[in-house]
Design a protein around this motif. Structure first.
Motif, PDB file in Angstrom:
ATOM      1  N   LEU A  45       0.827  -1.204   0.000  1.00 44.96           N
ATOM      2  CA  LEU A  45       0.000   0.000   0.000  1.00 44.96           C
ATOM      3  C   LEU A  45       0.861   1.254   0.000  1.00 44.96           C
ATOM      4  N   THR A  46       1.904   1.248   0.821  1.00 47.28           N
ATOM      5  CA  THR A  46       2.783   2.415   0.917  1.00 47.28           C
ATOM      6  C   THR A  46       3.441   2.718  -0.422  1.00 47.28           C
ATOM      7  N   ARG A  47       3.937   1.686  -1.091  1.00 45.91           N
ATOM      8  CA  ARG A  47       4.622   1.893  -2.371  1.00 45.91           C
ATOM      9  C   ARG A  47       3.653   2.314  -3.479  1.00 45.91           C
ATOM     10  N   LEU A  48       2.451   1.761  -3.470  1.00 47.36           N
ATOM     11  CA  LEU A  48       1.472   2.123  -4.489  1.00 47.36           C
ATOM     12  C   LEU A  48       1.016   3.567  -4.344  1.00 47.36           C
ATOM     13  N   VAL A  49       0.785   4.002  -3.107  1.00 49.30           N
ATOM     14  CA  VAL A  49       0.411   5.405  -2.872  1.00 49.30           C
ATOM     15  C   VAL A  49       1.554   6.327  -3.286  1.00 49.30           C
ATOM     16  N   ALA A  50       2.796   5.933  -2.942  1.00 45.86           N
ATOM     17  CA  ALA A  50       3.962   6.738  -3.310  1.00 45.86           C
ATOM     18  C   ALA A  50       4.059   6.890  -4.829  1.00 45.86           C
ATOM     19  N   ALA A  51       3.754   5.833  -5.556  1.00 45.00           N
ATOM     20  CA  ALA A  51       3.817   5.903  -7.018  1.00 45.00           C
ATOM     21  C   ALA A  51       2.820   6.910  -7.571  1.00 45.00           C
ATOM     22  N   ASP A  52       1.619   6.945  -7.000  1.00 42.26           N
ATOM     23  CA  ASP A  52       0.622   7.927  -7.448  1.00 42.26           C
ATOM     24  C   ASP A  52       1.089   9.350  -7.153  1.00 42.26           C
ATOM     25  N   LEU A  53       1.654   9.568  -5.965  1.00 38.15           N
ATOM     26  CA  LEU A  53       2.130  10.906  -5.608  1.00 38.15           C
ATOM     27  C   LEU A  53       3.295  11.322  -6.488  1.00 38.15           C
ATOM     28  N   TYR A  54       4.159  10.367  -6.825  1.00 38.26           N
ATOM     29  CA  TYR A  54       5.297  10.654  -7.704  1.00 38.26           C
ATOM     30  C   TYR A  54       4.818  11.163  -9.063  1.00 38.26           C
ATOM     31  N   GLU A  55       3.694  10.650  -9.543  1.00 37.91           N
ATOM     32  CA  GLU A  55       3.183  11.025 -10.858  1.00 37.91           C
ATOM     33  C   GLU A  55       2.386  12.326 -10.861  1.00 37.91           C
ATOM     34  N   MET A  56       2.102  12.875  -9.688  1.00 35.04           N
ATOM     35  CA  MET A  56       1.353  14.133  -9.635  1.00 35.04           C
ATOM     36  C   MET A  56       2.301  15.297  -9.906  1.00 35.04           C
ATOM     37  N   THR A  81       6.238  18.202  -5.230  1.00 33.65           N
ATOM     38  CA  THR A  81       7.702  18.223  -5.331  1.00 33.65           C
ATOM     39  C   THR A  81       8.358  17.262  -4.351  1.00 33.65           C
ATOM     40  N   LYS A  82       7.723  17.016  -3.234  1.00 32.08           N
ATOM     41  CA  LYS A  82       8.260  16.137  -2.195  1.00 32.08           C
ATOM     42  C   LYS A  82       7.083  15.496  -1.487  1.00 32.08           C
ATOM     43  N   PHE A  83       7.241  14.243  -1.052  1.00 31.38           N
ATOM     44  CA  PHE A  83       6.135  13.598  -0.366  1.00 31.38           C
ATOM     45  C   PHE A  83       6.633  12.597   0.661  1.00 31.38           C
ATOM     46  N   SER A  84       5.791  12.337   1.635  1.00 31.58           N
ATOM     47  CA  SER A  84       5.997  11.231   2.567  1.00 31.58           C
ATOM     48  C   SER A  84       4.680  10.488   2.706  1.00 31.58           C
ATOM     49  N   VAL A  85       4.777   9.183   2.845  1.00 34.75           N
ATOM     50  CA  VAL A  85       3.608   8.320   3.016  1.00 34.75           C
ATOM     51  C   VAL A  85       3.845   7.454   4.239  1.00 34.75           C
ATOM     52  N   HIS A  86       2.876   7.429   5.122  1.00 34.15           N
ATOM     53  CA  HIS A  86       2.945   6.552   6.295  1.00 34.15           C
ATOM     54  C   HIS A  86       1.644   5.763   6.362  1.00 34.15           C
ATOM     55  N   CYS A  87       1.756   4.432   6.391  1.00 31.45           N
ATOM     56  CA  CYS A  87       0.587   3.558   6.465  1.00 31.45           C
ATOM     57  C   CYS A  87       0.632   2.736   7.754  1.00 31.45           C
ATOM     58  N   ARG A  88      -0.530   2.597   8.355  1.00 32.77           N
ATOM     59  CA  ARG A  88      -0.649   1.808   9.590  1.00 32.77           C
ATOM     60  C   ARG A  88      -1.884   0.915   9.476  1.00 32.77           C
ATOM     61  N   ASN A  89      -1.682  -0.375   9.663  1.00 35.06           N
ATOM     62  CA  ASN A  89      -2.782  -1.336   9.681  1.00 35.06           C
ATOM     63  C   ASN A  89      -3.037  -1.803  11.108  1.00 35.06           C
ATOM     64  N   GLU A  90      -4.275  -1.710  11.555  1.00 36.10           N
ATOM     65  CA  GLU A  90      -4.660  -2.229  12.866  1.00 36.10           C
ATOM     66  C   GLU A  90      -4.980  -3.710  12.692  1.00 36.10           C
TER      67      GLU A  90
END
Length: 313
Positions: free
Chosen positions: A265-276, A280-289
């Motif tokens: 999930l983290t890598r897939l979200v990062a890929a979408d942000l990279y394409e926007m 210019t810069k992004f961070s993604v943090h995912c947490r599953n309960e």
């Protein structure tokens, strides 16, 4: 015979006497000036106070705000939690805290719609009011959006948590960072692979923080909608406020068809942000309960498109 007892009414001392009973005393003699022009202004004391300070201000300021969105409801009123600050040089003892709230009230009286143009104007005006070279403004609020059941089309309200951070510098101009945190569903690929039937899933949270380009135009792009889509479209399934049985069947099957580790999930979200193009810069943090463990599962990534090599396709 009526045997009802009549309880006598308690006789209380008057309010002034009650206050005196609990410690209040008469005002003492007043020796200090009551006119502002005659009062000492300690904050404006000028001397060598050892260090410049990066930030001085106020936080946890709650105030009603109006926000707009491409998603319904397109205009909504919510509660914003503000933080305001500016730097001060070592020659100044402190800042005038009341000017932060005076500025907020001034914008509120003129209709405080939270958009980037307004916030940029706010921070520049705040720096001028404080007679400083910079000013900082951060606001966090819940953003509500309509979500319909995939089969029934019945609607309800979901929400994501949003933060906007605007910094103004007299020389460098404005910089803008925005953040959105959304809840989603993930289904465990390992559980699906090893089990004869079924697979465990869990509720997850995706938090994205991005830096926007200087020329970002929010009249053309709703960044809230874009970040929400990045989180939800890469999850196993979206969350819905209203689900009838046909909806539940569709959502459950969709999750089973799209298993995701927290790393995935983290890598897939990062890929979408990279394409926007406006990021210019992004961070993604995912947490599953985790639903079958006592711990949560986490993963995160930070990427600066201005410094790192372009990703290969």
């Amino acid at each position: 015979m009526d045997k009802t007892k009549t309880i006598p009414k308690k006789q209380l001392p008057d309010k002034a006497q009650r206050h005196k009973l609990f410690g209040s005393v008469e005002p003492g003699p007043k020796t200090k000036p009551s006119k502002k022009s005659e009062m000492a202004d300690l904050q404006n004391t000028q001397e060598d106070f050892l260090f410049d300070l990066d930030a001085v201000g106020i936080a946890n300021v709650k105030h009603p705000i109006t926000i707009t969105s491409n998603l319904e409801p397109k205009t909504q009123t919510t509660i914003g939690t503000f933080k305001f600050s500016s730097g001060i040089e070592k020659a100044s003892k402190g800042t005038n805290m009341s000017r932060f709230t005076e500025q907020l009230q001034s914008f509120h009286q003129n209709g405080f719609v939270i958009d980037l143009k307004t916030m940029k104007g706010f921070t520049k005006d705040l720096a001028d009011r404080l007679k400083q070279k910079d000013a900082d403004m951060e606001i966090s609020f819940p953003w509500f959006y309509e979500r319909r059941g995939p089969q029934s089309d019945l609607s309800g309200m979901n929400h994501a948590n949003v933060t906007i951070h605007v910094h103004y510098d007299e020389e460098a101009g404005h910089s803008v960072d925005v953040s959105l945190s959304s809840l989603i569903t993930t289904l465990c690929p390992c559980s699906k692979e090893i089990s004869e039937y079924s697979a465990h899933n869990q509720r997850g949270e995706v938090t994205m923080t991005v830096s926007l380009t200087e020329d970002f135009d929010e009249n053309k792009t709703d960044w809230k909608e874009m970040l929400l889509e990045a989180a939800e479209s890469n999850a196993s399934a979206r969350l819905h406020p209203v689900l009838k049985r046909p909806d539940e069947k569709m959502v459950t099957e969709q999750a089973y068809e799209n298993p995701r580790f927290v790393e995935d999930l983290t890598r897939l979200v990062a890929a979408d942000l990279y394409e926007m193009p406006f990021v210019t810069k992004f961070s993604v943090h995912c947490r599953n309960e985790e639903s079958i463990h006592l711990h949560d599962a986490i993963a995160s990534v930070t990427y600066d498109k201005r410094q790192n090599e372009p990703l290969e396709g």
